[in-house]
Design a protein around this motif. Structure first.
Motif, PDB file in Angstrom:
ATOM      1  N   PHE A   1      -4.079   4.765  -8.408  1.00  0.00           N
ATOM      2  CA  PHE A   1      -3.789   4.488  -9.811  1.00  0.00           C
ATOM      3  C   PHE A   1      -4.543   5.461 -10.723  1.00  0.00           C
ATOM      4  O   PHE A   1      -3.982   5.961 -11.709  1.00  0.00           O
TER       5      PHE A   1
ATOM      6  N   ILE B   1       0.522  -6.475  -9.680  1.00  0.00           N
ATOM      7  CA  ILE B   1      -0.511  -6.440  -8.642  1.00  0.00           C
ATOM      8  C   ILE B   1      -1.869  -6.831  -9.222  1.00  0.00           C
ATOM      9  O   ILE B   1      -2.602  -7.657  -8.664  1.00  0.00           O
TER      10      ILE B   1
ATOM     11  N   MET C   1      -6.303   0.416  -3.852  1.00  0.00           N
ATOM     12  CA  MET C   1      -5.300   0.295  -4.910  1.00  0.00           C
ATOM     13  C   MET C   1      -5.642   1.132  -6.134  1.00  0.00           C
ATOM     14  O   MET C   1      -4.763   1.735  -6.750  1.00  0.00           O
TER      15      MET C   1
ATOM     16  N   ASP D   1       3.909   1.634  -1.231  1.00  0.00           N
ATOM     17  CA  ASP D   1       4.424   1.810  -2.597  1.00  0.00           C
ATOM     18  C   ASP D   1       3.363   2.445  -3.487  1.00  0.00           C
ATOM     19  O   ASP D   1       3.648   3.359  -4.278  1.00  0.00           O
ATOM     20  N   ASN D   2       2.155   1.962  -3.351  1.00  0.00           N
ATOM     21  CA  ASN D   2       1.020   2.449  -4.119  1.00  0.00           C
ATOM     22  C   ASN D   2       0.802   3.949  -3.892  1.00  0.00           C
ATOM     23  O   ASN D   2       0.710   4.744  -4.837  1.00  0.00           O
TER      24      ASN D   2
ATOM     25  N   SER E   1      -0.389   8.456   4.246  1.00  0.00           N
ATOM     26  CA  SER E   1      -0.254   7.162   3.568  1.00  0.00           C
ATOM     27  C   SER E   1       0.020   6.046   4.572  1.00  0.00           C
ATOM     28  O   SER E   1      -0.557   4.959   4.473  1.00  0.00           O
TER      29      SER E   1
ATOM     30  N   ASP F   1       0.825  -1.208   0.000  1.00  0.00           N
ATOM     31  CA  ASP F   1       0.000   0.000   0.000  1.00  0.00           C
ATOM     32  C   ASP F   1       0.859   1.257   0.000  1.00  0.00           C
ATOM     33  O   ASP F   1       0.542   2.248  -0.669  1.00  0.00           O
TER      34      ASP F   1
ATOM     35  N   TYR G   1       2.026  -1.989 -10.943  1.00  0.00           N
ATOM     36  CA  TYR G   1       0.585  -2.221 -11.089  1.00  0.00           C
ATOM     37  C   TYR G   1       0.273  -3.415 -11.984  1.00  0.00           C
ATOM     38  O   TYR G   1      -0.723  -4.104 -11.790  1.00  0.00           O
TER      39      TYR G   1
ATOM     40  N   VAL H   1       5.790   2.438 -12.283  1.00  0.00           N
ATOM     41  CA  VAL H   1       4.331   2.310 -12.173  1.00  0.00           C
ATOM     42  C   VAL H   1       3.828   1.121 -12.989  1.00  0.00           C
ATOM     43  O   VAL H   1       3.028   0.314 -12.509  1.00  0.00           O
TER      44      VAL H   1
END
Length: 317
Positions: free
Chosen positions: A211, A255, A207, A111-112, A148, A109, A252, A248
């Motif tokens: 994005f 994931i 998530m 990193d996201n 975060s 999370d 993603y 990115v």
């Protein structure tokens, strides 16, 4: 144990990536090398940013946090796998399994969220350059990182508590090298509908929202770059975003491949391979991607290496 999780299973077996002795030896060397490269690479990024005052700006503040998170991220899975190989054991306690799962996905999370914060930073720098210093204040950057951490921990705490309520009655072999959500749900002998729905709804929201923010930022960035009259200016602007876009895409892509499809469609080998990508390969590649495409980072790293060599030479002399 039954009072804690209503289960007759007190420990799990982490089967790892292979059961063949020769492959296990090769995988041990490979993962040890990748782990050391990840820790060293991200530590160098942290040192370079910390020691060079020119890099004390929002973009590198987020990058240093990303490097710190990646060191923690890879340290939650690989050392346990390496220790299991050395000690010849595959067991992990139920509480230890949930603890590992908690920290793995907290760092996922993070990193996201950090990738989203970095996209916003690039958006402000390219689309509102004259207001960059007034918009990207140290207070805002600190608030984004602190927020975060709070959201990531609360989100994963929810999923960990939902996992703790499940029963595990017979099979305790996890075909993975860490305690991942999907294989644990498959092992449960109780109803996992609520867990799956929370992953596909609340988990997806956590998530997907960052994005979408990243996509929106890059749509605005692309529109701004296309308005730049000179071709050289356009390429320079795109170049500053290239490293972030590469990270990115890698993050993603894996994931989404692992977690955002029905539980029944998951295959152990495919999930494990994708998990290796986002838990080991991505944290290892991040410092290389950012340093190779960034003159400031390369210059700062050169100073760190020179200073380290000088200190070692003085210590030995």
């Amino acid at each position: 144990m039954r009072g804690a999780n209503q289960s007759s299973v007190s420990e799990f077996l982490l089967l790892g990536l292979s059961r063949q002795p020769q492959q296990q030896q090769l995988l041990f060397v490979l993962f040890l090398s990748m782990y050391l490269a990840t820790v060293l690479g991200n530590l160098l990024i942290l040192l370079a940013i910390g020691l060079d005052s020119r890099l004390h700006i929002p973009m590198y503040f987020f990058l240093s946090n990303l490097s710190f998170v990646d060191i923690c991220f890879v340290s939650t899975t690989v050392p346990k796998m390496l220790a299991n190989h050395i000690l010849g054991t595959q067991t992990v306690s139920f509480s230890g399994c949930l603890t590992q799962m908690y920290f793995v996905f907290t760092f996922v999370d993070m990193d996201n969220f950090l990738l989203a914060a970095m996209a916003y930073d690039r958006f402000v720098a390219i689309c509102h350059p004259l207001h960059y210093s007034t918009k990207m204040t140290p207070q805002l950057c600190g608030l984004l990182v602190a927020g975060s951490w709070v959201i990531a921990n609360l989100n994963i705490l929810l999923h960990t508590l939902l996992m703790a309520r499940l029963s595990f009655c017979a099979d305790n072999a996890i075909p993975h090298y860490f305690c991942d959500v999907t294989p644990l749900l498959k092992l449960s002998c109780s109803d996992t509908y609520l867990n799956e729905m929370m992953i596909l709804t609340e988990g997806s929201l956590i998530m997907i929202t960052p994005f979408i923010c990243i996509l929106a930022s890059y749509v605005r960035i692309t529109c701004a770059i296309l308005r730049v009259p000179s071709t050289k200016g356009r390429w320079k602007a795109f170049f500053t975003c290239g490293s972030h876009l590469a990270v990115v895409s890698l993050f993603y892509g894996t994931i989404i491949a692992v977690y955002f499809n029905p539980l029944s469609s998951h295959l152990a080998d495919t999930d494990t391979a994708a998990a290796v990508m986002f838990t080991v390969v991505t944290p290892m590649l991040n410092p290389f991607i950012y340093s190779l495409r960034n003159r400031d980072i390369k210059g700062a790293l050169g100073k760190v290496v020179t200073m380290t060599f000088f200190l070692l030479r003085n210590a030995m002399g």
